[in-house]
Design a protein around this motif. Structure first.
Motif, PDB file in Angstrom:
ATOM      1  N   ARG A 163      75.581  47.189  52.225  1.00 43.07           N
ATOM      2  CA  ARG A 163      75.714  46.527  53.114  1.00 43.07           C
ATOM      3  C   ARG A 163      75.233  45.267  53.389  1.00 43.07           C
ATOM      4  NH1 ARG A 163      75.763  51.415  57.464  1.00 43.07           N
ATOM      5  NH2 ARG A 163      73.925  51.549  56.058  1.00 43.07           N
ATOM      6  N   LEU A 164      73.997  45.290  53.115  1.00 37.57           N
ATOM      7  CA  LEU A 164      73.131  44.042  52.992  1.00 37.57           C
ATOM      8  C   LEU A 164      73.540  42.844  52.220  1.00 37.57           C
ATOM      9  CD1 LEU A 164      69.504  45.432  53.401  1.00 37.57           C
ATOM     10  CD2 LEU A 164      70.558  44.287  55.174  1.00 37.57           C
ATOM     11  N   LEU A 165      73.904  43.301  51.046  1.00 38.76           N
ATOM     12  CA  LEU A 165      74.458  42.617  50.023  1.00 38.76           C
ATOM     13  C   LEU A 165      75.500  41.875  50.351  1.00 38.76           C
ATOM     14  CD1 LEU A 165      73.183  44.065  46.628  1.00 38.76           C
ATOM     15  CD2 LEU A 165      72.198  41.858  47.460  1.00 38.76           C
ATOM     16  N   GLY A 166      76.687  42.681  51.037  1.00 34.71           N
ATOM     17  CA  GLY A 166      78.004  42.098  51.564  1.00 34.71           C
ATOM     18  C   GLY A 166      77.803  41.151  52.693  1.00 34.71           C
ATOM     19  N   LYS A 167      76.694  41.019  53.520  1.00 36.56           N
ATOM     20  CA  LYS A 167      76.513  40.013  54.509  1.00 36.56           C
ATOM     21  C   LYS A 167      75.605  39.162  54.217  1.00 36.56           C
ATOM     22  CE  LYS A 167      76.424  43.896  58.166  1.00 36.56           C
ATOM     23  NZ  LYS A 167      75.636  44.415  58.940  1.00 36.56           N
ATOM     24  N   SER A 168      74.832  39.014  53.063  1.00 32.59           N
ATOM     25  CA  SER A 168      73.916  37.954  52.698  1.00 32.59           C
ATOM     26  C   SER A 168      74.529  37.143  51.611  1.00 32.59           C
ATOM     27  CB  SER A 168      72.559  38.568  51.938  1.00 32.59           C
ATOM     28  OG  SER A 168      72.842  39.063  50.658  1.00 32.59           O
ATOM     29  N   GLY A 169      73.598  36.184  51.439  1.00 26.81           N
ATOM     30  CA  GLY A 169      74.038  35.154  50.338  1.00 26.81           C
ATOM     31  C   GLY A 169      73.769  35.347  48.895  1.00 26.81           C
ATOM     32  N   PHE A 188      71.340  37.945  47.845  1.00 27.26           N
ATOM     33  CA  PHE A 188      70.098  38.676  47.780  1.00 27.26           C
ATOM     34  C   PHE A 188      70.133  39.536  49.115  1.00 27.26           C
ATOM     35  CE2 PHE A 188      68.985  35.158  44.966  1.00 27.26           C
ATOM     36  CZ  PHE A 188      68.908  35.734  44.114  1.00 27.26           C
ATOM     37  N   LEU A 189      69.336  40.613  48.981  1.00 25.10           N
ATOM     38  CA  LEU A 189      69.348  41.697  50.175  1.00 25.10           C
ATOM     39  C   LEU A 189      69.253  40.865  51.680  1.00 25.10           C
ATOM     40  CD1 LEU A 189      66.933  44.385  48.856  1.00 25.10           C
ATOM     41  CD2 LEU A 189      69.511  44.386  49.015  1.00 25.10           C
ATOM     42  N   PHE A 190      68.311  39.904  51.777  1.00 29.64           N
ATOM     43  CA  PHE A 190      68.067  39.310  52.930  1.00 29.64           C
ATOM     44  C   PHE A 190      68.465  37.810  53.113  1.00 29.64           C
ATOM     45  CE2 PHE A 190      65.581  42.951  53.141  1.00 29.64           C
ATOM     46  CZ  PHE A 190      66.160  43.747  54.322  1.00 29.64           C
ATOM     47  N   GLY A 191      69.469  37.473  52.243  1.00 28.52           N
ATOM     48  CA  GLY A 191      69.652  35.973  52.306  1.00 28.52           C
ATOM     49  C   GLY A 191      70.087  35.254  50.775  1.00 28.52           C
ATOM     50  N   GLU A 192      69.983  34.028  51.096  1.00 26.52           N
ATOM     51  CA  GLU A 192      70.337  33.411  49.711  1.00 26.52           C
ATOM     52  C   GLU A 192      69.201  33.087  48.619  1.00 26.52           C
ATOM     53  OE1 GLU A 192      72.056  29.577  50.581  1.00 26.52           O
ATOM     54  OE2 GLU A 192      73.471  30.559  51.886  1.00 26.52           O
ATOM     55  N   GLU A 193      67.733  33.606  48.896  1.00 25.61           N
ATOM     56  CA  GLU A 193      66.738  33.382  48.089  1.00 25.61           C
ATOM     57  C   GLU A 193      66.072  34.862  48.081  1.00 25.61           C
ATOM     58  OE1 GLU A 193      65.556  30.576  46.520  1.00 25.61           O
ATOM     59  OE2 GLU A 193      67.252  29.666  47.615  1.00 25.61           O
ATOM     60  N   PRO A 194      65.761  35.206  46.985  1.00 25.90           N
ATOM     61  CA  PRO A 194      64.942  36.659  46.833  1.00 25.90           C
ATOM     62  C   PRO A 194      63.839  36.800  47.438  1.00 25.90           C
ATOM     63  CG  PRO A 194      64.575  35.153  44.711  1.00 25.90           C
ATOM     64  CD  PRO A 194      65.569  34.254  45.702  1.00 25.90           C
ATOM     65  N   CYS A 195      63.542  37.928  47.680  1.00 27.48           N
ATOM     66  CA  CYS A 195      62.393  38.087  48.500  1.00 27.48           C
ATOM     67  C   CYS A 195      61.778  39.473  48.001  1.00 27.48           C
ATOM     68  CB  CYS A 195      62.638  38.548  49.995  1.00 27.48           C
ATOM     69  SG  CYS A 195      63.813  39.938  50.571  1.00 27.48           S
ATOM     70  N   THR A 196      60.764  39.808  48.523  1.00 28.44           N
ATOM     71  CA  THR A 196      59.824  41.175  48.093  1.00 28.44           C
ATOM     72  C   THR A 196      60.608  42.205  47.995  1.00 28.44           C
ATOM     73  OG1 THR A 196      57.968  40.020  48.901  1.00 28.44           O
ATOM     74  CG2 THR A 196      57.931  42.407  48.327  1.00 28.44           C
ATOM     75  N   ALA A 197      61.820  42.576  49.047  1.00 27.02           N
ATOM     76  CA  ALA A 197      62.427  43.738  49.088  1.00 27.02           C
ATOM     77  C   ALA A 197      63.525  43.701  48.152  1.00 27.02           C
ATOM     78  CB  ALA A 197      63.489  43.473  50.360  1.00 27.02           C
ATOM     79  N   ASP A 198      63.974  42.458  47.330  1.00 24.37           N
ATOM     80  CA  ASP A 198      64.796  42.678  46.219  1.00 24.37           C
ATOM     81  C   ASP A 198      63.803  42.873  44.984  1.00 24.37           C
ATOM     82  OD1 ASP A 198      67.242  41.216  47.006  1.00 24.37           O
ATOM     83  OD2 ASP A 198      65.892  39.522  47.774  1.00 24.37           O
TER      84      ASP A 198
END
Length: 69
Positions: A22-28, A30-40
């Motif tokens: 679901r997160l990847l379907g809404k983001s750009g 990565f999990l929380f947007g267009e840039e990777p973060c710790t969650a990824d």
């Protein structure tokens, strides 16, 4: 007892993959947007399970069910 624990683990994995899908379907991308973060970074080892575990069809079934992965 082991079968019960294995079933619970499979259910948890299903939940994690569902949330990530679901997160990847809404983001750009990565999990929380267009840039990777710790969650990824924490999520990638979960996907690595499919490369290590040799259960026929598990990877294909997961990627078919969770198309955003």
């Amino acid at each position: 007892e082991k079968e019960k624990e294995l079933a619970a683990n499979k259910a948890y994995l299903d939940q994690v993959l569902s949330y990530a899908n679901r997160l990847l379907g809404k983001s750009g991308g990565f999990l929380f947007g267009e840039e990777p973060c710790t969650a990824d970074c924490f999520f990638l080892p979960i996907l690595r399970i499919f490369s290590v575990v040799e259960i026929p069809g598990i990877k294909e079934a997961a990627y078919q069910k969770y198309t955003e992965l």
